[in-house]
Each structure stands twice: as structure tokens, then as C-alpha cells.
Scaffold this active site. Structure first.
Site, PDB file in Angstrom:
ATOM      1  CE1 TYR A   1     -40.316  39.802   0.001  1.00  0.00           C
ATOM      2  CE2 TYR A   1     -38.447  39.873   1.481  1.00  0.00           C
ATOM      3  CZ  TYR A   1     -39.024  40.195   0.279  1.00  0.00           C
ATOM      4  OH  TYR A   1     -38.330  40.926  -0.643  1.00  0.00           O
ATOM      5  CB  THR A   2     -43.078  34.775  -0.244  1.00  0.00           C
ATOM      6  OG1 THR A   2     -41.652  34.809  -0.057  1.00  0.00           O
ATOM      7  CG2 THR A   2     -43.370  34.403  -1.675  1.00  0.00           C
TER       8      THR A   2
ATOM      9  CG  ASN B   1     -31.926  40.386   9.730  1.00  0.00           C
ATOM     10  OD1 ASN B   1     -30.780  40.271   9.324  1.00  0.00           O
ATOM     11  ND2 ASN B   1     -32.795  39.376   9.714  1.00  0.00           N
TER      12      ASN B   1
ATOM     13  CE  LYS C   1     -35.080  35.084   8.633  1.00  0.00           C
ATOM     14  NZ  LYS C   1     -35.658  36.206   7.926  1.00  0.00           N
TER      15      LYS C   1
ATOM     16  CG  ASN D   1     -33.708  36.189  -2.089  1.00  0.00           C
ATOM     17  OD1 ASN D   1     -32.636  36.754  -1.862  1.00  0.00           O
ATOM     18  ND2 ASN D   1     -34.353  35.482  -1.156  1.00  0.00           N
TER      19      ASN D   1
ATOM     20  CG  LEU E   1     -41.104  43.729   1.551  1.00  0.00           C
ATOM     21  CD1 LEU E   1     -40.734  43.562   0.089  1.00  0.00           C
ATOM     22  CD2 LEU E   1     -42.402  42.986   1.809  1.00  0.00           C
TER      23      LEU E   1
ATOM     24  CG  ASN F   1     -28.916  34.316  -1.454  1.00  0.00           C
ATOM     25  OD1 ASN F   1     -28.829  33.288  -2.116  1.00  0.00           O
ATOM     26  ND2 ASN F   1     -30.071  34.801  -1.032  1.00  0.00           N
ATOM     27  CB  THR F   2     -23.566  36.075   2.623  1.00  0.00           C
ATOM     28  OG1 THR F   2     -24.354  37.222   2.305  1.00  0.00           O
ATOM     29  CG2 THR F   2     -22.182  36.523   3.070  1.00  0.00           C
TER      30      THR F   2
ATOM     31  CG  ASN G   1     -29.549  36.661   8.385  1.00  0.00           C
ATOM     32  OD1 ASN G   1     -29.648  35.434   8.472  1.00  0.00           O
ATOM     33  ND2 ASN G   1     -29.755  37.307   7.258  1.00  0.00           N
TER      34      ASN G   1
ATOM     35  CG  ASN H   1     -33.092  33.300   5.931  1.00  0.00           C
ATOM     36  OD1 ASN H   1     -33.568  33.612   4.832  1.00  0.00           O
ATOM     37  ND2 ASN H   1     -32.240  34.068   6.575  1.00  0.00           N
ATOM     38  CB  THR H   2     -34.889  31.373   1.724  1.00  0.00           C
ATOM     39  OG1 THR H   2     -33.487  31.684   1.855  1.00  0.00           O
ATOM     40  CG2 THR H   2     -35.668  32.659   1.620  1.00  0.00           C
TER      41      THR H   2
ATOM     42  CG  PHE I   1     -26.720  40.241   3.382  1.00  0.00           C
ATOM     43  CD1 PHE I   1     -27.978  39.678   3.462  1.00  0.00           C
ATOM     44  CD2 PHE I   1     -25.724  39.756   4.245  1.00  0.00           C
ATOM     45  CE1 PHE I   1     -28.253  38.638   4.353  1.00  0.00           C
ATOM     46  CE2 PHE I   1     -25.985  38.732   5.132  1.00  0.00           C
ATOM     47  CZ  PHE I   1     -27.255  38.162   5.186  1.00  0.00           C
TER      48      PHE I   1
ATOM     49  CB  SER J   1     -28.808  35.028   4.132  1.00  0.00           C
ATOM     50  OG  SER J   1     -29.822  35.781   4.718  1.00  0.00           O
TER      51      SER J   1
HETATM   52  C1  LIG Z   1     -36.361  38.698  -1.841  1.00  0.00           C
HETATM   53  C2  LIG Z   1     -36.094  38.251  -0.440  1.00  0.00           C
HETATM   54  C3  LIG Z   1     -35.082  38.835   0.284  1.00  0.00           C
HETATM   55  C4  LIG Z   1     -34.816  38.424   1.589  1.00  0.00           C
HETATM   56  N1  LIG Z   1     -33.828  39.038   2.305  1.00  0.00           N
HETATM   57  C5  LIG Z   1     -33.601  38.671   3.584  1.00  0.00           C
HETATM   58  C6  LIG Z   1     -32.613  39.323   4.348  1.00  0.00           C
HETATM   59  O1  LIG Z   1     -31.954  40.265   3.900  1.00  0.00           O
HETATM   60  N2  LIG Z   1     -32.403  38.902   5.625  1.00  0.00           N
HETATM   61  C7  LIG Z   1     -33.128  37.867   6.181  1.00  0.00           C
HETATM   62  O2  LIG Z   1     -32.912  37.542   7.351  1.00  0.00           O
HETATM   63  N3  LIG Z   1     -34.090  37.251   5.480  1.00  0.00           N
HETATM   64  C8  LIG Z   1     -34.341  37.623   4.206  1.00  0.00           C
HETATM   65  N4  LIG Z   1     -35.321  36.986   3.493  1.00  0.00           N
HETATM   66  C9  LIG Z   1     -36.031  35.835   4.103  1.00  0.00           C
HETATM   67  C10 LIG Z   1     -37.370  36.240   4.706  1.00  0.00           C
HETATM   68  O3  LIG Z   1     -37.200  37.154   5.763  1.00  0.00           O
HETATM   69  C11 LIG Z   1     -38.116  34.991   5.234  1.00  0.00           C
HETATM   70  O4  LIG Z   1     -37.381  34.429   6.294  1.00  0.00           O
HETATM   71  C12 LIG Z   1     -38.318  33.940   4.147  1.00  0.00           C
HETATM   72  O5  LIG Z   1     -38.609  34.531   2.906  1.00  0.00           O
HETATM   73  C13 LIG Z   1     -39.469  32.974   4.504  1.00  0.00           C
HETATM   74  O6  LIG Z   1     -40.689  33.668   4.663  1.00  0.00           O
HETATM   75  P1  LIG Z   1     -41.792  33.803   3.496  1.00  0.00           P
HETATM   76  O7  LIG Z   1     -42.018  32.424   2.956  1.00  0.00           O
HETATM   77  O8  LIG Z   1     -42.993  34.398   4.180  1.00  0.00           O
HETATM   78  O9  LIG Z   1     -41.217  34.701   2.461  1.00  0.00           O
HETATM   79  C14 LIG Z   1     -35.595  37.388   2.179  1.00  0.00           C
HETATM   80  C15 LIG Z   1     -36.631  36.799   1.441  1.00  0.00           C
HETATM   81  C16 LIG Z   1     -36.888  37.214   0.150  1.00  0.00           C
HETATM   82  C17 LIG Z   1     -38.017  36.569  -0.617  1.00  0.00           C
END
Ligand SMILES: Cc1cc2nc3c(=O)[nH]c(=O)nc-3n(C[C@H](O)[C@H](O)[C@H](O)COP(=O)(O)O)c2cc1C
Length: 339
Positions: free
Chosen positions: A321-322, A142, A220, A112, A65, A180-181, A175, A249-250, A116, A178
Site C-alpha cells: 500500500y504505502t 476485506n 488479518k 492514518n 486503497l 482505528n475502530t 479484519n 496491518n498498521t 473504515f 485495524s
Molecule cells: C490510508 C490507509 C488505509 C488503510 N485501510 C485499511 C483498511 O481499511 N483495512 C485493512 O485491513 N487495512 C487497511 N490499511 C492497512 C494496509 O492494508 C496494510 O496492511 C498496511 O498499510 C501495511 O502495509 P504498507 O506498509 O505496505 O502500507 C490501510 C493503510 C493505509 C495507509
């Protein structure tokens, strides 16, 4: 109707990434004007010691965020006991092409594939130095590899980041989860993880001598791992004396949102639909780590009850976050009432 509900009804009229920038810029402006404290909830002292650090409370902002580290004091003013910025890579990068951020409103979820996007470690350090002024919570940085860096060279990137971030971070998160990489999650395989984490922990110990302070290292992880992989990683973390595990993570799974018209968008799913899945990963890690390594629980927390379930699963600290996107700062206040 609370203030955030009105703000959200306006923000949600914008495309998701635009709304994100508006929020961050608004918070930065409030920081500059010195009025962020207007948001600060009054809460009793709930400090907790984890990783050798004293956290003012157990509720933190998850990575992604405040990607660039611009708003630490602003988020701190919402009551967060810790703020994790990033993911930060060695060199700046713009991330994936837009659109790359999608709201699944009826699920209170996000997909998402940001990839990065960040200003690079040198600029991030500058941002953190400025925006953490006045914040008395814990700041986590991170770190992740640049997209163009192959996995075989990933250690070089993480080494640069560890050395540069050490001076200003209270803790550092590696990390490797993720989605997305491309190929990043392969670094979670026990073979890659050893090659990466063992030298990083050695370097951390050298840096501890040089800097005269200990900066804990958290790793993570994703919620899509098998039980076997979790057990193997837990053994490695115990052997290397990793300071904390951040789960999770997601997810790349779409099981919980199958019918949504955005479900086929590529990327990581977050929010309510991942709550149980992330709890399962936390429970498995908790079982395998014997409570010797603390777990930071994250994934789908949108109420006090969710947070209590994460703690029951084995988490010592929590991140959101969300839930913050959908509910605003009142969620932080609600979570701060946990005993
Ligand atoms: C838009 C977005 C971008 C994110 N970017 C990162 C990131 O750069 N690095 C990371 O470790 N996690 C990233 N996350 C993952 C969050 O830190 C978190 O682990 C994940 O969203 C689960 O938590 P939540 O359900 O409360 O969102 C991102 C999540 C979202 C929604």
C-alpha cells in the site's frame, strides 16, 4: 524522471486525503475510457497456487486503497495479481473526522485513522461487479464491523458480510486488526477470536454447499501482538482450518518515527518503518503454523529486497500500500521480477 515522480510531485502538494481521491478518480476515469492497459507492465507468467486459488502472480494490493471497490481493473492493470478491496462494513459509514491521513515523507510512511469510511456492503458489491470486469486476477473482499456495533454483536456484522460477499469474492478477509475502530483489536484475543471465527468457518462451509464454490477465509492481524498471543492464535487457526493469515496491518508503535512532528497523530503507522516489525510477526506465525496455513506478507515493502525478505520470513503472497503511494506503479513492476 519517470511519469509517477512528476505526478507525485503534484499530488503531494495536496492534502493527503485529497491526493488519494484525485488518484482514485483518475484511475476510475482511465477505467471508463478503457485505457488502463496502457500502464500494464509486460511480465512473464509467474502464477502461484495459494488457498486453493491460482494467483497470476504473488503481488497484491493491500486493503484500504480501493476501499469502495471502484478500481479493481485499474489497479489490476498495474500488474497486481490480486486486489483486496475494503474494509467494508454492513452499513455505510463516513469514518473519523478529517484530517485523518498524514504523510511522514522522510520516512516514506503514513499515519492514518480513517476509521473504515466505506459505502456499505450492498453498494460495494455493485462496485465490484462493475469494476472487476476485464480483470483476470483474484479479488479479495476485506470485511469489518460497523463502528456502532459493540464487540459482543460483532459476529452478527461479520455473518451478514460473509453471506453477502460470498457470491462475488474469490477470498474474504476477516479484519480484526485495524487500530482505528475502538475495541476492534480485542477481537484478536484468543477468546473473542474463537467465538467469532468458529461460527464464521461453519457458515463458510454451508455457503460452499449452497454456492458450489469454495471461498477461502483469511484473517488479518496486527504487528503489535506478543509472541504468546501469536502462538495461541496460530493454534486456533490450525484447529479451525483458517485458509490464510495476513500479516500485518498498521502498527500503533511510534518507535521508528519518534522524532517526527506528526508522530503523535493517533492512528496506524504504515510504510518503511514497519517493515522489520511486520517481518518479525510473519516469522513467528510461520514458526507456529508449521507452513500448514499460508501467510500473506504486508507491511513496509518498498523494494524487491524488502519483498524477498518477506518471502524469506515465510510469506507466500505479498501486498503493498504505502510503497505504492511513494513510488507509484513502477514498484509493482519491480516486485513482479521476483522469481
Ligand atoms: C490510508 C490507509 C488505509 C488503510 N485501510 C485499511 C483498511 O481499511 N483495512 C485493512 O485491513 N487495512 C487497511 N490499511 C492497512 C494496509 O492494508 C496494510 O496492511 C498496511 O498499510 C501495511 O502495509 P504498507 O506498509 O505496505 O502500507 C490501510 C493503510 C493505509 C495507509
Amino acid at each position: 524522471m519517470n511519469f509517477y515522480k512528476i505526478a507525485r510531485s503534484i499530488l503531494f502538494k495536496f492534502e493527503a486525503e485529497k491526493a488519494h481521491h484525485l488518484t482514485i478518480n483518475g484511475l476510475r476515469a482511465m477505467q471508463l475510457l478503457g485505457i488502463t492497459s496502457l500502464m500494464t507492465p509486460r511480465v512473464k507468467n509467474n502464477s502461484i497456487k495459494v488457498m486453493g486459488l491460482t494467483f497470476p502472480n504473488r503481488i497484491g494490493l493491500a486493503a484500504g486503497l480501493d476501499k469502495s471497490g471502484h478500481c479493481i481493473n485499474g489497479f489490476g492493470s498495474m500488474g497486481f495479481g490480486f486486489v483486496e478491496i475494503g474494509t467494508i462494513t454492513p452499513r455505510p459509514q463516513s469514518g473519523n473526522p478529517q484530517p485523518r491521513l498524514f504523510r511522514l515523507k522522510n520516512h516514506e510512511a503514513i499515519i492514518n485513522r480513517m476509521g473504515f469510511n466505506n459505502p456499505g456492503i450492498d453498494k460495494a458489491i455493485d462496485n465490484v461487479t462493475k469494476s472487476a470486469k476485464g480483470y483476470d486476477g483474484i479479488v479479495g473482499i476485506n470485511i469489518g464491523k460497523n463502528k456502532i456495533t459493540p464487540n459482543e454483536k460483532a459476529l452478527d456484522d461479520y455473518m451478514i458480510l460473509l453471506r453477502k460477499a460470498y457470491g462475488i469474492a474469490d477470498y474474504i478477509t476477516i479484519n480484526v486488526s485495524s487500530p482505528n475502530t475502538s475495541g476492534l483489536r480485542e477481537l484478536q484475543s484468543p477468546e473473542f477470536a474463537r467465538g467469532l471465527l468458529s461460527p464464521l468457518m461453519k457458515e463458510r462451509n454451508n455457503l460452499r454447499e449452497d454456492h458450489g464454490k469454495n471461498v477461502p477465509i483469511a484473517v488479518k492481524l496486527d504487528p503489535d501482538m506478543s509472541h504468546e498471543q501469536i502462538n495461541l492464535l496460530a493454534d486456533l487457526f490450525l484447529e479451525l482450518k483458517i485458509d490464510a493469515v495476513i500479516a500485518t496491518n498498521t502498527t500503533i508503535s511510534r518507535d521508528e518515527v519518534k522524532k517526527h512532528h506528526l508522530a503523535s497523530e493517533q492512528g496506524g503507522l504504515s510504510g518503511k518503518p514497519i517493515h522489520s516489525k511486520s517481518n518479525e510477526a510473519i516469522s513467528k506465525f510461520y514458526g507456529a503454523l508449521n507452513d500448514d496455513i499460508p501467510i500473506i506478507g504486508v507491511g513496509g515493502i518498498s523494494s524487491k529486497k524488502d519483498a524477498e525478505e518477506k518471502i524469506a520470513a515465510g510469506a507466500k503472497l505479498l501486498q503493498i500500500y504505502t510503497g505504492l503511494v511513494y513510488q507509484g506503479p513502477s514498484l509493482v513492476k519491480e516486485l513482479l521480477s521476483i522469481e
